[in-house]
Design a protein around this motif. Structure first.
Motif, PDB file in Angstrom:
ATOM      1  N   PHE A 124     -15.910  25.381  27.962  1.00  0.00           N
ATOM      2  CA  PHE A 124     -15.573  26.096  29.188  1.00  0.00           C
ATOM      3  C   PHE A 124     -14.561  25.304  30.008  1.00  0.00           C
ATOM      4  CE2 PHE A 124     -15.935  28.039  33.268  1.00  0.00           C
ATOM      5  CZ  PHE A 124     -16.283  29.347  33.009  1.00  0.00           C
ATOM      6  N   ILE A 125     -14.701  23.985  30.053  1.00  0.00           N
ATOM      7  CA  ILE A 125     -13.746  23.144  30.794  1.00  0.00           C
ATOM      8  C   ILE A 125     -12.341  23.331  30.259  1.00  0.00           C
ATOM      9  CG2 ILE A 125     -13.041  20.743  31.140  1.00  0.00           C
ATOM     10  CD1 ILE A 125     -15.990  20.010  31.403  1.00  0.00           C
ATOM     11  N   ALA A 140      -1.228  30.005  28.671  1.00  0.00           N
ATOM     12  CA  ALA A 140      -2.041  31.211  28.505  1.00  0.00           C
ATOM     13  C   ALA A 140      -2.291  31.500  27.031  1.00  0.00           C
ATOM     14  CB  ALA A 140      -1.351  32.399  29.175  1.00  0.00           C
ATOM     15  N   LEU A 141      -1.276  31.345  26.203  1.00  0.00           N
ATOM     16  CA  LEU A 141      -1.438  31.582  24.776  1.00  0.00           C
ATOM     17  C   LEU A 141      -2.384  30.564  24.138  1.00  0.00           C
ATOM     18  CD1 LEU A 141       2.212  32.557  23.733  1.00  0.00           C
ATOM     19  CD2 LEU A 141       0.233  34.065  24.007  1.00  0.00           C
ATOM     20  N   CYS A 142      -2.437  29.360  24.719  1.00  0.00           N
ATOM     21  CA  CYS A 142      -3.382  28.351  24.219  1.00  0.00           C
ATOM     22  C   CYS A 142      -4.825  28.823  24.383  1.00  0.00           C
ATOM     23  CB  CYS A 142      -3.183  27.029  24.960  1.00  0.00           C
ATOM     24  SG  CYS A 142      -1.832  26.048  24.311  1.00  0.00           S
ATOM     25  N   THR A 143      -5.092  29.566  25.463  1.00  0.00           N
ATOM     26  CA  THR A 143      -6.459  30.064  25.645  1.00  0.00           C
ATOM     27  C   THR A 143      -6.827  31.038  24.531  1.00  0.00           C
ATOM     28  OG1 THR A 143      -5.810  31.940  27.058  1.00  0.00           O
ATOM     29  CG2 THR A 143      -6.221  29.838  28.144  1.00  0.00           C
ATOM     30  N   MET A 144      -5.827  31.754  24.011  1.00  0.00           N
ATOM     31  CA  MET A 144      -6.080  32.648  22.882  1.00  0.00           C
ATOM     32  C   MET A 144      -6.215  31.870  21.571  1.00  0.00           C
ATOM     33  SD  MET A 144      -6.369  35.678  23.965  1.00  0.00           S
ATOM     34  CE  MET A 144      -6.462  36.049  25.710  1.00  0.00           C
ATOM     35  N   ALA A 145      -5.330  30.882  21.384  1.00  0.00           N
ATOM     36  CA  ALA A 145      -5.381  30.096  20.149  1.00  0.00           C
ATOM     37  C   ALA A 145      -6.705  29.347  20.028  1.00  0.00           C
ATOM     38  CB  ALA A 145      -4.210  29.115  20.115  1.00  0.00           C
ATOM     39  N   CYS A 157      -6.820  25.502  30.978  1.00  0.00           N
ATOM     40  CA  CYS A 157      -5.580  26.127  30.491  1.00  0.00           C
ATOM     41  C   CYS A 157      -5.301  27.447  31.202  1.00  0.00           C
ATOM     42  CB  CYS A 157      -5.662  26.345  28.984  1.00  0.00           C
ATOM     43  SG  CYS A 157      -5.686  24.828  28.005  1.00  0.00           S
ATOM     44  N   ALA A 158      -6.343  28.261  31.358  1.00  0.00           N
ATOM     45  CA  ALA A 158      -6.162  29.569  31.991  1.00  0.00           C
ATOM     46  C   ALA A 158      -5.790  29.430  33.459  1.00  0.00           C
ATOM     47  CB  ALA A 158      -7.431  30.400  31.841  1.00  0.00           C
ATOM     48  N   LYS A 159      -6.485  28.540  34.174  1.00  0.00           N
ATOM     49  CA  LYS A 159      -6.223  28.426  35.605  1.00  0.00           C
ATOM     50  C   LYS A 159      -4.855  27.802  35.885  1.00  0.00           C
ATOM     51  CE  LYS A 159      -8.541  29.943  37.931  1.00  0.00           C
ATOM     52  NZ  LYS A 159      -9.722  29.624  38.689  1.00  0.00           N
TER      53      LYS A 159
END
Length: 504
Positions: free
Chosen positions: A350-351, A481-486, A356-358
């Motif tokens: 979660f961290i 943002a794409l890292c949160t998907m990867a 990454c998202a925030k």
């Protein structure tokens, strides 16, 4: 790579950003400061890659396997740096985010006179964060908390406006109060056990009134710095008023640093002093933070303020770790250890997902302010037409915060839900799902205006009223943002890393 070689690299994670801060002061030219920043970021990335490559794939059997005594003096006479899976994960996350945000900041501050003060403070903050994650001494942690706090306050004040200065002053006072509580606990621990080293304290710690008092003081001080409800009052305006890259690092890393320390004290250093009632209390405050932060984000009128209140809510999810550590009657030691490992894995995931998202969302908000000069949500109608990459970034990062598959946020919440169900604490499932719904309402409220109502844009946003941002700025946010998907497709990377040092 031998363990001694890996350990010898640890001081570089502090020395490199400190060197970057010094050179940023000495070099007063715009291009010189940017070049110094990029070189420092690249150097940090190379060092952390070398450290990760040196970690044994089968995991370590001791949390102190990677340990570097400064000047050759071991505890209790000297101060040591140490590394395990948890700290390695956060150092890797820090290096990655700092590299992206340094690249973004080079464009964000390119025409701003504040860049002269930004770069030295930026690298001082990074040095403090890295030193905190590496510290194996309770007093040394206090020093790093002060470095982080003072640098963060000065960075918040860079905005120069009344709101920013007021938020920075409030942040300063809260930080000093939190540090004072922590320092009082340090004195108690030294009086009680005669050492300040993490490992030695963990070996000597007992459940007694002084240990309880020390843990209470540490918790109050660090909860203030983490901005857990009801001690969150300083965070929304500090994060909402700071320059975009500063807001990003504050939300993604700085509040996580104090939470990291809380986990260390509650799970390892002062674990004998922890009670189930205390664990449940922190969980209840976390649940309140999820609900209160979500409601306030939904009511916010400014985009950055909405993202900042979302941070208050997301911090609440982290504190659900503590009640999930509670030991039920009849639970064996091996079952309890597995339960702790599962709960820690969920929160670590979660961290990373939240960071990454925030950071991506604050970059997107910063780009909008850079273009329009404001972030009034009501006046963002049709903005997707003019800033598609930034709004797309906001949407992807928002999906991770909501917990939509296949994002990292979905995996993190799924892991939390599994642990809550496995431990029979079904009420946290309701809190987690409600928090996701509130986050969805807040984020889709913005996207509804930006994407769904372009026909009203001509009344709100005219082409001559906005400035185009360099393409590198929205691309920086999009990469995060794409890292949160990867990461949603590579959960094992994080879970395997945090098991280092967790073996018995």
């Amino acid at each position: 790579m031998p363990i001694s070689d890996v350990s010898s690299l640890l001081p570089l994670l502090v020395a490199i950003p400190l060197t970057g801060a010094i050179f940023s002061v000495l070099i007063n030219s715009k291009h010189g400061q940017v070049l110094t920043g990029l070189l420092a970021a690249l150097s940090l990335a190379l060092v952390i890659c070398a450290i990760l490559l040196g970690l044994p794939s089968e995991g370590l059997q001791s949390t102190t396997a990677f340990r570097y005594p400064l000047a050759g003096w071991e505890a209790p006479l000297g101060i040591a740096l140490s590394l395990d899976g948890f700290s390695a994960l956060l150092l890797t996350l820090t290096t990655f985010l700092v590299t992206v945000l340094t690249f973004y900041s080079a464009y964000y501050f390119s025409a701003s006179p504040a860049r002269v003060r930004f770069w030295p403070l930026w690298w001082l903050l990074v040095a403090g964060i890295n030193a905190l994650f590496l510290s194996a001494d309770v007093f040394n942690v206090y020093v790093t908390l002060e470095i982080i706090g003072l640098a963060a306050v000065a960075l918040v004040a860079l905005s120069g406006n009344k709101a920013g200065l007021t938020a920075a002053l409030r942040y300063l006072l809260v930080g000093l109060l939190g540090s004072l509580c922590y320092l009082m606990a340090v004195a108690l621990l030294y009086h009680l056990y005669g050492t300040l080293d993490f490992a030695q304290l963990a070996a000597k710690a007992e459940s007694n009134p002084l240990s309880w008092a020390a843990l209470a003081l540490i918790t109050v001080g660090l909860v203030l710095k983490t901005a857990l409800v009801p001690l969150h009052f300083w965070l929304p305006h500090a994060h909402g008023s700071a320059p975009a890259p500063v807001s990003a690092i504050l939300s993604a890393l700085v509040v996580k640093a104090s939470f990291y320390l809380l986990v260390r004290f509650w799970m390892e250093i002062l674990a004998p002093a922890v009670t189930n009632d205390a664990l449940m209390l922190l969980g209840i405050l976390g649940g309140l933070a999820i609900l209160w932060g979500g409601i306030q984000a939904l009511r916010a009128t400014r985009l950055k303020l909405m993202v900042a209140y979302s941070t208050v809510a997301q911090i609440g999810y982290l504190f659900l770790l503590f009640p999930l550590l509670m030991s039920a009657e009849g639970t064996s030691a091996s079952q309890l250890a597995a339960q702790h490992q599962s709960a820690l894995a969920a929160v670590c995931y979660f961290i990373v997902a939240h960071a990454c998202a925030k950071a991506a969302m604050f970059i997107a908000a910063g780009n909008i302010i850079h273009s329009l000069g404001h972030d009034d949500i009501a006046k963002l109608q049709g903005m997707a037409k003019y800033m598609p990459l930034s709004l797309f970034t906001f949407a992807i990062a928002g999906g991770s915060l909501i917990g939509l598959p296949p994002s990292a946020g979905f995996i993190a919440k799924w892991l939390l839900l599994n642990v809550a169900i496995d431990t029979g604490q079904w009420w946290w499932v309701v809190i987690i799902l409600t928090g996701g719904l509130l986050a969805a309402l807040a984020i889709f409220r913005v996207l509804d205006l930006a994407f769904i109502k372009p026909e009203q844009a001509s009344e709100q946003v005219a082409p001559d009223n906005w400035q185009k941002v360099p393409v590198a700025m929205p691309l920086s946010g999009l990469a995060l943002a794409l890292c949160t998907m990867a990461l949603g497709f590579n959960a094992d990377l994080i879970i395997d890393l945090i098991t280092i040092g967790g073996g018995e």
